[in-house]
Design a protein around this motif. Structure first.
Motif, PDB file in Angstrom:
ATOM      1  N   LEU A 145       0.832  -1.279   0.114  1.00  0.00           N
ATOM      2  CA  LEU A 145      -0.006  -0.086  -0.037  1.00  0.00           C
ATOM      3  C   LEU A 145       0.903   1.245  -0.187  1.00  0.00           C
ATOM      4  CD1 LEU A 145      -2.547  -1.296   2.723  1.00  0.00           C
ATOM      5  CD2 LEU A 145      -2.892  -1.358   0.023  1.00  0.00           C
ATOM      6  N   PHE A 146       0.284   2.540  -0.452  1.00  0.00           N
ATOM      7  CA  PHE A 146       1.044   3.487  -0.785  1.00  0.00           C
ATOM      8  C   PHE A 146       1.641   3.986   0.483  1.00  0.00           C
ATOM      9  CE2 PHE A 146       1.162   8.295  -1.156  1.00  0.00           C
ATOM     10  CZ  PHE A 146       1.926   8.442  -2.205  1.00  0.00           C
ATOM     11  N   ASP A 147       1.075   3.782   1.674  1.00  0.00           N
ATOM     12  CA  ASP A 147       1.709   4.392   3.062  1.00  0.00           C
ATOM     13  C   ASP A 147       1.479   3.454   4.059  1.00  0.00           C
ATOM     14  OD1 ASP A 147       3.088   6.218   4.537  1.00  0.00           O
ATOM     15  OD2 ASP A 147       1.933   7.939   4.116  1.00  0.00           O
TER      16      ASP A 147
ATOM     17  N   GLY B 272       5.177   2.927  -5.232  1.00  0.00           N
ATOM     18  CA  GLY B 272       6.173   2.528  -6.369  1.00  0.00           C
ATOM     19  C   GLY B 272       5.750   3.189  -7.713  1.00  0.00           C
ATOM     20  N   ASP B 273       6.622   3.202  -8.793  1.00  0.00           N
ATOM     21  CA  ASP B 273       6.249   4.002  -9.720  1.00  0.00           C
ATOM     22  C   ASP B 273       5.703   3.239 -10.999  1.00  0.00           C
ATOM     23  OD1 ASP B 273       7.201   6.428  -8.961  1.00  0.00           O
ATOM     24  OD2 ASP B 273       9.085   5.958  -9.315  1.00  0.00           O
ATOM     25  N   GLY B 274       5.426   1.865 -10.728  1.00  0.00           N
ATOM     26  CA  GLY B 274       4.874   0.750 -11.632  1.00  0.00           C
ATOM     27  C   GLY B 274       3.372   1.014 -11.812  1.00  0.00           C
ATOM     28  N   LYS B 275       3.115   0.308 -13.049  1.00  0.00           N
ATOM     29  CA  LYS B 275       1.660   0.432 -13.466  1.00  0.00           C
ATOM     30  C   LYS B 275       0.826  -0.547 -12.526  1.00  0.00           C
ATOM     31  CE  LYS B 275      -1.135  -0.445 -17.397  1.00  0.00           C
ATOM     32  NZ  LYS B 275      -1.357  -0.988 -18.718  1.00  0.00           N
ATOM     33  N   THR B 276      -0.221   0.063 -12.262  1.00  0.00           N
ATOM     34  CA  THR B 276      -1.352  -0.555 -11.364  1.00  0.00           C
ATOM     35  C   THR B 276      -1.422  -1.783 -12.024  1.00  0.00           C
ATOM     36  OG1 THR B 276      -2.247   1.280 -10.421  1.00  0.00           O
ATOM     37  CG2 THR B 276      -3.393  -0.737 -10.261  1.00  0.00           C
TER      38      THR B 276
END
Length: 174
Positions: A57-59, A93-97
């Motif tokens: 998760l983002f955070d 992360g910078d990857g595609k969902t």
């Protein structure tokens, strides 16, 4: 070989809603770590196919205040954010969902509309268990629709008492 279930998500200022769409899931295991690591495993289908999922998760999240409900059609998680704030996406992360993760537009609220309550469509929360702490969150209340219907009916009754001839007219207007 395991498969990925479909995942839907939405967020509020203080929480993230994650729904794992897996009808008739068995042997469900959900784990949430404070760093935002979310893992899911379970089996489903007539041939007991194995499903697994790991999301970063983002955070960071508050595991003690987060909750899970395993239903017949899905596993619904309310994940409390460690710090209030809007995440720009679900995963870090910078990857595609991944293709199996989608926005849950039925639960989505824009940042400027965050004061609204979430309508969970009559979902039964009597078996709602926590991932840490016990109890329900106050944000999971029914909408005011039922109260408005009761108010309408009370107004019709008052009209009928005051004007017995108005019964048919008041009843047809509801």
């Amino acid at each position: 070989m395991s498969r990925h279930p479909e995942v839907k998500w939405a967020q509020r200022l203080d929480k993230v809603y994650v729904t794992v769409q897996l009808p008739d899931a068995k042997d469900v295991k959900v784990n949430l770590e404070p760093d935002g690591s979310f893992t899911f495993s379970g089996t489903a289908g007539s041939s007991n196919n194995s499903y697994e999922l790991k999301l970063d998760l983002f955070d960071k999240v508050n595991v003690e205040e987060s909750k899970i409900n395993t239903g017949v059609r899905s596993i619904f998680c309310i994940i409390e954010k460690a710090e209030k704030g809007w995440w720009k996406k679900l995963l870090r992360g910078d990857g595609k969902t991944p293709h199996y993760i989608k926005v849950d537009w039925d639960k989505w609220v824009d940042e400027d509309d965050d004061g609204d309550k979430l309508d969970l469509g009559g979902m039964d929360f009597s078996n709602f268990g926590g991932m840490g702490a016990e109890g329900m969150d106050d944000d999971l209340e029914d909408t005011d629709d039922e109260e408005q219907e009761v108010d309408k009916l009370q107004n019709v009754e008052k009209t009928e008492e005051a004007h017995p001839d108005a019964k048919m007219e008041a009843a047809s207007s509801t």
